[in-house]
Design a protein around this motif. Structure first.
Motif, PDB file in Angstrom:
ATOM      1  N   SER A 197       6.816   0.655  -2.536  1.00  0.00           N
ATOM      2  CA  SER A 197       5.570   0.976  -1.848  1.00  0.00           C
ATOM      3  C   SER A 197       5.838   2.113  -0.874  1.00  0.00           C
ATOM      4  O   SER A 197       6.524   1.942   0.128  1.00  0.00           O
ATOM      5  N   LEU A 198       5.294   3.287  -1.198  1.00  0.00           N
ATOM      6  CA  LEU A 198       5.517   4.468  -0.362  1.00  0.00           C
ATOM      7  C   LEU A 198       4.467   4.545   0.736  1.00  0.00           C
ATOM      8  O   LEU A 198       3.483   3.814   0.723  1.00  0.00           O
ATOM      9  N   LEU A 199       4.668   5.470   1.679  1.00  0.00           N
ATOM     10  CA  LEU A 199       3.688   5.664   2.750  1.00  0.00           C
ATOM     11  C   LEU A 199       2.405   6.255   2.176  1.00  0.00           C
ATOM     12  O   LEU A 199       1.304   5.832   2.490  1.00  0.00           O
ATOM     13  N   PHE A 242      -1.162   4.879   4.387  1.00  0.00           N
ATOM     14  CA  PHE A 242      -1.302   4.778   5.846  1.00  0.00           C
ATOM     15  C   PHE A 242      -1.968   3.484   6.316  1.00  0.00           C
ATOM     16  O   PHE A 242      -2.252   3.336   7.490  1.00  0.00           O
ATOM     17  N   ASP A 243      -2.239   2.543   5.435  1.00  0.00           N
ATOM     18  CA  ASP A 243      -2.939   1.317   5.819  1.00  0.00           C
ATOM     19  C   ASP A 243      -1.965   0.131   5.785  1.00  0.00           C
ATOM     20  O   ASP A 243      -1.561  -0.314   4.719  1.00  0.00           O
ATOM     21  N   PRO A 244      -1.567  -0.375   6.984  1.00  0.00           N
ATOM     22  CA  PRO A 244      -0.571  -1.456   7.008  1.00  0.00           C
ATOM     23  C   PRO A 244      -1.029  -2.699   6.248  1.00  0.00           C
ATOM     24  O   PRO A 244      -0.214  -3.356   5.593  1.00  0.00           O
ATOM     25  N   ALA A 245      -2.330  -3.012   6.324  1.00  0.00           N
ATOM     26  CA  ALA A 245      -2.813  -4.221   5.657  1.00  0.00           C
ATOM     27  C   ALA A 245      -2.703  -4.068   4.146  1.00  0.00           C
ATOM     28  O   ALA A 245      -2.345  -4.999   3.427  1.00  0.00           O
ATOM     29  N   ARG A 246      -2.990  -2.879   3.663  1.00  0.00           N
ATOM     30  CA  ARG A 246      -2.913  -2.631   2.233  1.00  0.00           C
ATOM     31  C   ARG A 246      -1.470  -2.749   1.741  1.00  0.00           C
ATOM     32  O   ARG A 246      -1.200  -3.346   0.707  1.00  0.00           O
ATOM     33  N   GLN A 247      -0.547  -2.210   2.548  1.00  0.00           N
ATOM     34  CA  GLN A 247       0.848  -2.292   2.148  1.00  0.00           C
ATOM     35  C   GLN A 247       1.329  -3.742   2.159  1.00  0.00           C
ATOM     36  O   GLN A 247       2.087  -4.160   1.289  1.00  0.00           O
ATOM     37  N   ASN A 261      -0.478  -6.283   1.420  1.00  0.00           N
ATOM     38  CA  ASN A 261      -0.958  -6.871   0.167  1.00  0.00           C
ATOM     39  C   ASN A 261      -0.061  -6.477  -0.997  1.00  0.00           C
ATOM     40  O   ASN A 261       0.230  -7.287  -1.879  1.00  0.00           O
ATOM     41  N   GLN A 262       0.347  -5.214  -1.014  1.00  0.00           N
ATOM     42  CA  GLN A 262       1.188  -4.749  -2.119  1.00  0.00           C
ATOM     43  C   GLN A 262       2.510  -5.521  -2.143  1.00  0.00           C
ATOM     44  O   GLN A 262       2.993  -5.909  -3.212  1.00  0.00           O
ATOM     45  N   ILE A 263       3.073  -5.783  -0.957  1.00  0.00           N
ATOM     46  CA  ILE A 263       4.347  -6.503  -0.923  1.00  0.00           C
ATOM     47  C   ILE A 263       4.146  -7.948  -1.346  1.00  0.00           C
ATOM     48  O   ILE A 263       4.944  -8.510  -2.100  1.00  0.00           O
ATOM     49  N   ASN A 264       3.033  -8.558  -0.885  1.00  0.00           N
ATOM     50  CA  ASN A 264       2.738  -9.920  -1.340  1.00  0.00           C
ATOM     51  C   ASN A 264       2.655  -9.971  -2.856  1.00  0.00           C
ATOM     52  O   ASN A 264       3.117 -10.917  -3.487  1.00  0.00           O
ATOM     53  N   ASP A 265       2.046  -8.949  -3.455  1.00  0.00           N
ATOM     54  CA  ASP A 265       1.940  -8.923  -4.908  1.00  0.00           C
ATOM     55  C   ASP A 265       3.316  -8.744  -5.560  1.00  0.00           C
ATOM     56  O   ASP A 265       3.583  -9.331  -6.612  1.00  0.00           O
ATOM     57  N   PHE A 266       4.182  -7.939  -4.946  1.00  0.00           N
ATOM     58  CA  PHE A 266       5.557  -7.806  -5.463  1.00  0.00           C
ATOM     59  C   PHE A 266       6.243  -9.165  -5.480  1.00  0.00           C
ATOM     60  O   PHE A 266       6.977  -9.501  -6.398  1.00  0.00           O
ATOM     61  N   ILE A 267       6.020  -9.937  -4.395  1.00  0.00           N
ATOM     62  CA  ILE A 267       6.711 -11.226  -4.278  1.00  0.00           C
ATOM     63  C   ILE A 267       6.211 -12.177  -5.364  1.00  0.00           C
ATOM     64  O   ILE A 267       6.995 -12.868  -6.002  1.00  0.00           O
ATOM     65  N   VAL A 268       4.895 -12.180  -5.588  1.00  0.00           N
ATOM     66  CA  VAL A 268       4.356 -13.024  -6.651  1.00  0.00           C
ATOM     67  C   VAL A 268       4.909 -12.573  -7.999  1.00  0.00           C
ATOM     68  O   VAL A 268       5.219 -13.381  -8.868  1.00  0.00           O
ATOM     69  N   LYS A 269       5.057 -11.266  -8.177  1.00  0.00           N
ATOM     70  CA  LYS A 269       5.603 -10.701  -9.423  1.00  0.00           C
ATOM     71  C   LYS A 269       7.086 -10.980  -9.579  1.00  0.00           C
ATOM     72  O   LYS A 269       7.658 -10.745 -10.621  1.00  0.00           O
ATOM     73  N   ARG A 270       7.748 -11.411  -8.496  1.00  0.00           N
ATOM     74  CA  ARG A 270       9.179 -11.684  -8.482  1.00  0.00           C
ATOM     75  C   ARG A 270       9.997 -10.470  -8.899  1.00  0.00           C
ATOM     76  O   ARG A 270      10.805 -10.517  -9.829  1.00  0.00           O
ATOM     77  N   VAL A 271       9.767  -9.367  -8.227  1.00  0.00           N
ATOM     78  CA  VAL A 271      10.566  -8.177  -8.492  1.00  0.00           C
ATOM     79  C   VAL A 271      12.011  -8.445  -8.063  1.00  0.00           C
ATOM     80  O   VAL A 271      12.263  -9.350  -7.273  1.00  0.00           O
ATOM     81  N   THR A 272      12.937  -7.667  -8.587  1.00  0.00           N
ATOM     82  CA  THR A 272      14.355  -7.890  -8.285  1.00  0.00           C
ATOM     83  C   THR A 272      14.712  -7.339  -6.907  1.00  0.00           C
ATOM     84  O   THR A 272      15.555  -7.882  -6.208  1.00  0.00           O
ATOM     85  N   ILE A 295      12.941  -4.629  -3.482  1.00  0.00           N
ATOM     86  CA  ILE A 295      11.789  -3.892  -2.968  1.00  0.00           C
ATOM     87  C   ILE A 295      12.296  -2.674  -2.210  1.00  0.00           C
ATOM     88  O   ILE A 295      13.236  -2.772  -1.422  1.00  0.00           O
ATOM     89  N   LEU A 296      11.670  -1.515  -2.475  1.00  0.00           N
ATOM     90  CA  LEU A 296      11.975  -0.296  -1.726  1.00  0.00           C
ATOM     91  C   LEU A 296      10.700   0.133  -0.998  1.00  0.00           C
ATOM     92  O   LEU A 296       9.653   0.288  -1.617  1.00  0.00           O
ATOM     93  N   LEU A 297      10.801   0.316   0.335  1.00  0.00           N
ATOM     94  CA  LEU A 297       9.614   0.551   1.157  1.00  0.00           C
ATOM     95  C   LEU A 297       9.700   1.831   1.959  1.00  0.00           C
ATOM     96  O   LEU A 297      10.776   2.180   2.446  1.00  0.00           O
ATOM     97  N   CYS A 298       8.565   2.514   2.127  1.00  0.00           N
ATOM     98  CA  CYS A 298       8.404   3.459   3.233  1.00  0.00           C
ATOM     99  C   CYS A 298       7.288   2.864   4.086  1.00  0.00           C
ATOM    100  O   CYS A 298       6.113   2.999   3.744  1.00  0.00           O
ATOM    101  N   PRO A 299       7.628   2.164   5.165  1.00  0.00           N
ATOM    102  CA  PRO A 299       6.605   1.415   5.909  1.00  0.00           C
ATOM    103  C   PRO A 299       5.498   2.315   6.465  1.00  0.00           C
ATOM    104  O   PRO A 299       5.766   3.424   6.925  1.00  0.00           O
ATOM    105  N   THR A 300       4.259   1.814   6.421  1.00  0.00           N
ATOM    106  CA  THR A 300       3.141   2.505   7.049  1.00  0.00           C
ATOM    107  C   THR A 300       3.158   2.260   8.552  1.00  0.00           C
ATOM    108  O   THR A 300       2.568   3.006   9.303  1.00  0.00           O
ATOM    109  N   ASP A 301       3.806   1.169   8.963  1.00  0.00           N
ATOM    110  CA  ASP A 301       3.919   0.845  10.386  1.00  0.00           C
ATOM    111  C   ASP A 301       5.228   0.084  10.552  1.00  0.00           C
ATOM    112  O   ASP A 301       5.406  -0.984   9.976  1.00  0.00           O
ATOM    113  N   SER A 302       6.123   0.666  11.331  1.00  0.00           N
ATOM    114  CA  SER A 302       7.487   0.129  11.411  1.00  0.00           C
ATOM    115  C   SER A 302       7.543  -1.297  11.933  1.00  0.00           C
ATOM    116  O   SER A 302       8.487  -2.019  11.668  1.00  0.00           O
TER     117      SER A 302
END
Lengths: 435, 322
Positions: free
Chosen positions: B38-40, B72-77, B79-90, B92-99
């Protein structure tokens, strides 16, 4: 005609169901068992593949579920007469070191047992330790089930739209009066920042529960106040709602930046996430329960009270409403106040979910909220619309976004599809009402 | 009407099927690890280069990718991470929208046993575990920028900074910039004064307005340091509008094609180049190394470099793209 009647009664819920069905089909995937369930599934599989009293090694990641897996698997396997040489817990580098140590001591197991999620990393570690390279890695069998329909994911969907759905309650009322409220996105940020700032001032991470509640209420009331001011400006000075709320949108966003100094505020106790992340009732997030209660209250208000009927009347024909004794101005001030309060509450929920308040929150949320209301069947020209329709509209948007994330659709494409679906839903609605 | 309606439903379904179906084939292949990225944002050439490098290296390492952006939307990001977790990705690589705000999501991934890596922007929340952070050495970039400014205006003068203090990487850049200036002041006795520091939000239009105001308030300004390329380009536009191109020098950080072109044309004195390709490549390499049980350093810093007009004239990127 009857078919059209059915479509107009069940149109949007139908679309929602179809979308759910669609995403269930496309996300039909291998699901990996976890924890004790995984242990129960792997034991009989090992019994088939490995002769008894052979040595085994159980490998697990340092999470609670994996620990439960390792514990249960060890007990089950020992019961069946296997020797469990070692249970290795840890991050990949730790696991690699421990496995290397095993290999060096010439204790080579007959198989490595782990959870499906860790199979690929374990195999890649294994190839780097020659004595272990050929040993089978046994994991519990996966089963096929739509990822979309996993309990965690369904909770995700609702949790993801909870802020939009709550604000959409106020927006529905505003739009039914033929108005619009553009300030809600900025009010989210303002509310989150006010609450976070107050909490930081009342002890920061040491703040008491009472302080958390007071700060939240203060923030919500402040947003309600701004909403009320919108209403007053719109009614007293006959400013179009679009312009009045556009002004407040800029004011609220600017205030949020001023109060926070442009930074996110994070000196907040862990307990604050209770609302956004906690679950007190059947594992359903508290924010979702709150949303359901608010919708129930709004439903009763709009369908079973005089006030509700007045709101529809004002939107349908303000002049007629005035002539029949409705105090139009008061009704308008009321709906904008509710919209402000709901936006403030949405900001608190978001701040709680993210455990911080920042002025960047709520960017473009007003548009998603309006989209949810319109997709839900409320007419922008006022006078008609249903609260429950709005909930369906919000869910449709949530399901589409979640479904596209699950299937790995790129961000740009997501925007295009979401826009098309909103347009499509509204066009369908137009045609439906025309017959 | 009914045919139209059916046609519309058909088109929408097709759009959805198209969008979702495309990625479907390679994801069902469970023999490849899936990395959730999930990029910025995707609307910045830095992140476009970063994402290209991530894709190329992931292909090399045999990873499948799910690549999205928080825009740029922390809430959206979140959600994306929650979806990664449900997907059980191996991983996660992030560029946080808010540190900070990203902390709750990272915690959730930690609890699910999914290792988290960050690129470009660090996570500053407490009590979360990040395996490794790969980023430009922003502090060093700030120091280089100060050197470039000194080089451009000589030993003395008044300068302004177009800032964007909400972002951690920018804070490091300006800190490096100020440290280098102070050091030069003490060591070599240069008389450089920072007379104005305004936020340009990291975007062109706001930086343009901020620079206009800065030039109004300080007509004797000698140079402006802009914390990224969009800001630097906004500054250039403001300087041109004020007719001060001959006097005011600009130094920016990034190395987007448009910024490089401005360096070639002499509108920007120098750019401090970031190397997003290296960041993306090293991030995926770090994930691969970690998953195969190697120790990975918690911080991988990618050095930046000064890019002046003579570099721009030889730049193959500008020779092909006009």
């Amino acid at each position: 005609m009857r078919r059209i009647q059915i479509l107009s009664d069940y149109g949007m819920p139908g679309v929602l169901l179809l979308l759910c069905l669609f995403f269930s089909v496309v996300t039909l995937e291998e699901q990996h068992p976890e924890g004790e369930d995984a242990a129960n599934r792997v034991a009989p599989k090992i019994a088939q593949q490995v002769p008894q009293d052979r040595p085994l090694v159980i490998v697990a990641r340092p999470t609670l579920r994996d620990q439960a897996f390792a514990r249960t698997a060890k007990a089950l396997l020992q019961e069946r007469g296997y020797r469990v040489l070692a249970v290795i817990h840890g991050e990949p580098p730790v696991i690699r070191l421990r496995l290397q140590a095993l290999a060096d001591s010439a204790a080579v197991p007959a198989a490595l047992v782990t959870v499906p999620d860790f199979r690929l990393p374990l195999q890649s570690i294994q190839t780097r330790i020659p004595p272990l390279a050929q040993i089978p890695v046994i994991v519990p069998d996966s089963y096929r089930w739509p990822t979309f329909l996993l309990r965690d994911n369904l909770i995700n969907v609702v949790n993801q739209i909870v802020v939009i759905a709550i604000i959409a309650i106020g927006m529905t009322m505003v739009i039914i009066t033929a108005g619009i409220d553009l300030s809600v996105g900025s009010l989210i940020a303002l509310s989150a920042v006010i609450a976070a700032r107050l909490i930081a001032g009342m002890g920061g991470t040491e703040a008491s529960t009472l302080a958390l509640i007071l700060a939240s209420f203060a923030a919500i009331l402040a947003c309600g106040g701004l909403g009320m001011l919108s209403g007053v400006i719109i009614t007293r000075f006959s400013v179009p709602p679009f312009i009045a709320t556009l002004g407040w949108m800029l004011v609220a966003s600017g205030l949020a930046y001023i109060i926070s100094g442009g930074q996110s505020i994070y000196a907040i106790p862990d307990r604050f996430v209770w609302l956004g992340r906690g679950t007190a009732f059947l594992g359903i997030p508290n924010a979702v329960v709150l949303m359901a209660l608010l919708y129930a209250a709004a439903y009763v208000l709009m369908t079973h009270t005089v006030l509700g009927r007045y709101i529809y009347a004002v939107g349908g024909n303000p002049e007629a409403a005035r002539l029949s004794g409705v105090r139009v101005q008061r009704i308008l001030v009321f709906v904008y106040t509710v919209s402000g309060l709901m936006a403030g509450l949405g900001g608190i929920v978001l701040a709680s979910q993210l455990k911080s308040g920042a002025p960047t929150y709520g960017l473009l949320y007003e548009l998603y909220v309006i989209a949810a209301v319109v997709v839900g069947g409320t007419s922008l020209s006022g006078g008609e619309g249903k609260i429950m329709g709005t909930l369906i509209g919000a869910l449709i948007i949530g399901v589409i976004q979640n479904g596209m994330n699950l299937t790995g659709v790129e961000t740009y494409t997501q925007k295009v599809v979401l826009g098309l679906v909103i347009l499509g839903a509204v066009l369908l609605d137009k045609w439906r009402s025309r017959g | 009407m009914r045919t139209l309606r059916l046609a519309l439903i058909g088109v929408l379904t097709l759009a959805l099927v198209q969008a979702c179906g495309k990625k479907e084939q390679n994801q069902n292949d469970s023999s490849r690890p899936v990395i959730g990225v999930s990029l910025l944002t995707m609307s910045h050439s830095f992140f476009q280069d970063l994402s290209k490098a991530i894709k190329a290296e992931a292909e090399k390492q045999g990873f499948d990718l799910i690549m999205v952006a928080g825009e740029f939307d922390p809430a959206r990001q979140q959600n994306q991470i929650n979806d990664f977790i449900v997907k059980r990705v191996t991983a996660i690589l992030l560029c946080p929208t808010d540190s900070r705000a990203i902390g709750t999501s990272v915690k959730k991934a930690n609890a699910a046993g999914i290792p988290v890596f960050t690129a470009d922007i660090a996570v500053l929340a407490e009590g979360v575990s990040i395996v490794s952070h790969v980023a430009s050495d922003n502090y060093q970039a700030g120091r280089l920028a100060a050197k470039a400014v000194l080089e451009a205006i000589g030993g003395s003068g008044k300068i302004g900074i177009i800032d964007h203090p909400e972002v951690e990487s920018v804070i490091l850049r300006t800190r490096g910039f100020m440290d280098e200036l102070n050091e030069q002041r003490e060591k070599n006795g240069v008389e450089i004064e920072v007379v104005s520091r305004l936020s340009g939000g990291g975007v062109k239009d706001k930086a343009f307005k901020a620079a206009e105001d800065m030039l109004q308030a300080h007509p004797d300004l000698d140079a402006i340091f802009a914390i990224n390329d969009p800001s630097a380009l906004g500054v250039v536009a403001a300087i041109e509008k004020a007719g001060k191109s001959a006097r005011v020098r600009v130094v920016g950080i990034d190395g987007m094609p448009e910024g490089r072109k401005a360096v070639r044309d002499g509108k920007i004195y120098a750019e401090i180049l970031q190397h997003p390709q290296d960041i993306g490549r090293r991030a995926i390499q770090a994930i691969a190394a970690y998953l195969s049980g190697e120790e990975v350093p918690p911080k991988i810093l990618i050095p930046t470099s000064i890019y002046r007009q003579e570099d721009a004239k030889k730049d193959p990127m500008l020779a092909t793209a006009k």
